[in-house]
Design an enzyme around this catalytic site. Structure first.
Site, short mmCIF file in Angstrom:
data_model
loop_
_atom_site.label_atom_id
_atom_site.label_comp_id
_atom_site.label_asym_id
_atom_site.label_seq_id
_atom_site.Cartn_x
_atom_site.Cartn_y
_atom_site.Cartn_z
N GLN A 88 -22.19 37.21 -59.12
CA GLN A 88 -21.59 36.48 -57.99
C GLN A 88 -20.75 35.31 -58.49
O GLN A 88 -20.08 34.66 -57.70
CB GLN A 88 -22.69 35.97 -57.06
CG GLN A 88 -23.50 37.08 -56.41
CD GLN A 88 -24.65 36.54 -55.59
OE1 GLN A 88 -24.54 36.38 -54.38
NE2 GLN A 88 -25.77 36.26 -56.24
N HIS A 106 -17.84 38.43 -56.02
CA HIS A 106 -17.15 37.40 -55.25
C HIS A 106 -15.77 37.08 -55.80
O HIS A 106 -15.18 36.04 -55.45
CB HIS A 106 -18.01 36.13 -55.19
CG HIS A 106 -19.25 36.29 -54.37
ND1 HIS A 106 -20.27 35.35 -54.33
CD2 HIS A 106 -19.66 37.31 -53.56
CE1 HIS A 106 -21.23 35.78 -53.54
NE2 HIS A 106 -20.89 36.97 -53.06
N CYS A 155 4.12 35.17 -55.03
CA CYS A 155 4.07 36.51 -55.60
C CYS A 155 5.33 36.79 -56.41
O CYS A 155 6.45 36.53 -55.95
CB CYS A 155 3.93 37.55 -54.50
SG CYS A 155 3.76 39.24 -55.08
#
Length: 258
Positions: A88, A106, A155
């Site tokens: 996690q 996660h 991006c």
């Protein structure tokens, strides 16, 4: 895994308090900040927070437990056996220690995702973009910096240019179904489970150990304290992971020589 490294764990109440200075400075709690709603409302603030976490993490090194797990994976691989890390944590310390079979439930601080085209990209740039250099550290004297959208991470995919976000699971978001499916596949094949340093409160991962224990699979918990699932497991070893795990995963005399 990270409790002995001054790394802030989201699933520990004690470690939650370490975020108080940042929360007080911003007039917002960490639970509110780590949401898609807050990112959409104030991406500048969200990126400053996560940029500071990224910058702090690059100074950390894998501890003895991370290294012992990676070495165990490599050793058992030569014996035709498989070790898989289901974590996690979002710090990539297992990867830096040398582990290869890793499922990041996660996400990762060092991956970013486009909010437009959904492309996921590994990114270890420091700073992640010029406008975030030196930003995000808790400072009661500092004014909030409202960084323009076009100066935040964008991006780089041809024809896109969308706003990037940290590729982490925020409160209220579902886990990546493909990662969850892979974890389920590994649980089906599991013949030994070690729960190392987890608070065992964040579901569905918190249910993995008890579920395997009910099926008769040996499950051993290594933690500095008991957790809500301790009594449902077969074994509990109390102490810091960096002390217990190297000894627990050391080569046994019954193992074949390479």
């Amino acid at each position: 895994m990270d409790k002995n490294m001054a790394i802030k764990n989201w699933d520990s109440l004690d470690n939650w308090q370490k975020f108080d200075m940042f929360g007080l400075m911003l007039g917002i709690t960490p639970t509110e900040l780590a949401t898609v709603e807050h990112f959409e409302k104030n991406p500048s603030l969200s990126w400053q927070f996560y940029h500071h976490r990224r910058e702090g993490m690059v100074t950390k090194l894998p501890n003895k437990a991370h290294i012992a797990i990676a070495e165990c994976e490599k050793r058992l691989k030569s014996q035709g056996r498989r070790v898989v890390v289901i974590t996690q944590n979002i710090d990539e310390l297992h990867k830096r220690a040398g582990s290869e079979n890793i499922l990041e439930m996660h996400g990762s601080l060092f991956k970013i995702r486009c909010t437009k085209c959904q492309d996921v990209t590994a990114n270890t740039d420091s700073p992640i973009c010029p406008a975030l250099a030196g930003k995000g550290a808790p400072d009661f004297e500092a004014d909030e910096d409202n960084i323009p959208l076009d100066e935040l991470p964008r991006c780089k995919k041809a024809g896109c240019g969308g706003l990037m976000r940290p590729h982490v699971v925020w409160f209220g978001e579902a886990l990546d179904p493909s990662i969850l499916a892979k974890a389920e596949e590994e649980l089906e094949k599991c013949d030994l489970c070690l729960l190392i340093g987890t608070s065992s409160v964040v579901k569905p991962v918190a249910l993995f150990g008890p579920r395997l224990s009910i099926l008769g699979i040996p499950v051993a918990e290594f933690n500095t304290e008991e957790t809500p699932v301790t009594k449902s497991l077969g074994y509990h070893f109390q102490g810091p992971a960096c002390t217990l795990i190297p000894e627990a995963l050391a080569k046994h005399e019954s193992e074949p020589e390479r």
